[in-house]
Scaffold this active site. Sequence first.
Site, mmCIF file in Angstrom:
data_model
loop_
_atom_site.group_PDB
_atom_site.id
_atom_site.type_symbol
_atom_site.label_atom_id
_atom_site.label_comp_id
_atom_site.label_asym_id
_atom_site.label_seq_id
_atom_site.Cartn_x
_atom_site.Cartn_y
_atom_site.Cartn_z
ATOM 1 N N GLU A 41 1.087 3.331 7.984
ATOM 2 C CA GLU A 41 0.963 4.625 7.644
ATOM 3 C C GLU A 41 1.521 5.673 8.457
ATOM 4 O OE1 GLU A 41 -3.745 7.066 7.868
ATOM 5 O OE2 GLU A 41 -3.148 5.190 9.129
ATOM 6 N N LYS A 110 -4.336 10.348 0.930
ATOM 7 C CA LYS A 110 -5.485 9.711 1.385
ATOM 8 C C LYS A 110 -6.879 10.040 1.017
ATOM 9 C CE LYS A 110 -6.645 7.610 5.917
ATOM 10 N NZ LYS A 110 -6.365 7.645 7.367
ATOM 11 N N CYS A 144 -5.476 2.961 5.423
ATOM 12 C CA CYS A 144 -6.272 2.854 6.573
ATOM 13 C C CYS A 144 -7.728 3.140 6.532
ATOM 14 C CB CYS A 144 -5.649 3.872 7.431
ATOM 15 S SG CYS A 144 -6.061 3.399 9.317
#
Length: 259
Positions: A41, A110, A144
């Site tokens: 990431e 995200k 994540c």
Amino acid sequence: MKIACVQLDIAFGNPKENFKRVEKKIREAAIQGANLIVLPEMWNTGYDLTRLEDIADDKGVKTKEFLVKLAKELHIHIVGGSVSTKKKNSFYNTMYIVNNSGELIAEYDKAHLFKLMDEHLYLKAGDSKNIFMLDEVTMGGVICYDLRFPEWFRAHSLNGAKIIFVPAQWPSARIDHWKILLQARAIENQCYIVAVNRVGEDPNNQFNGNSMVIAPWGDIVWLGNEEETIGLVDIDLNLVEEVRGRIPVFQDRRESLYK
């Protein structure tokens, strides 16, 4: 399918250095015989969020050109982890997927922003799933903190994902959660989970890798250490259908009860 997990350190706020590091690792993984390479990431800038105006990739142009060039030259698929991007005067944590013909086939921002690392103060959340196909296999990608939302993984697996990729900068302090949750997501969705975490440190956090490839039964196929490394794993995608056939979780769902 031979997958390379590129677990590396990230230079805080230094895109030029990070592009050099990532290119070197991608080339190493290709030489080792990988068909598909996965990055961590925010590898272009790290979490240097206060300087995004100066260092985020404008419209993702540099990252897309970089990944497309390498994928086409080396004839490899690249799940590009994620990078900080600037789009329409907002900043995002963005994943790009490029196939081995050098075609950009998916883009994902995200969806769940992590307040403990101030993402909500600087970044804008995405609002769409990330489903794509490589070698005629349906796959998904999240980033994540998305890991803590099982319904988000289920949404991808219900859309046919046999592999779900999880690039991360998951801090050492909560690494036990990382490992347990990854195994849970693999077991409950009966799919492969390929999770690539960074190593090293930034001004606020330490990161200790422990990247993982987990099979649909929850078996850990590969576990990274706390150093920079390339984990090369050959996975058998037939196992997904075998596991889903033995315990028919998807057929036994009672969706009307879950609302």
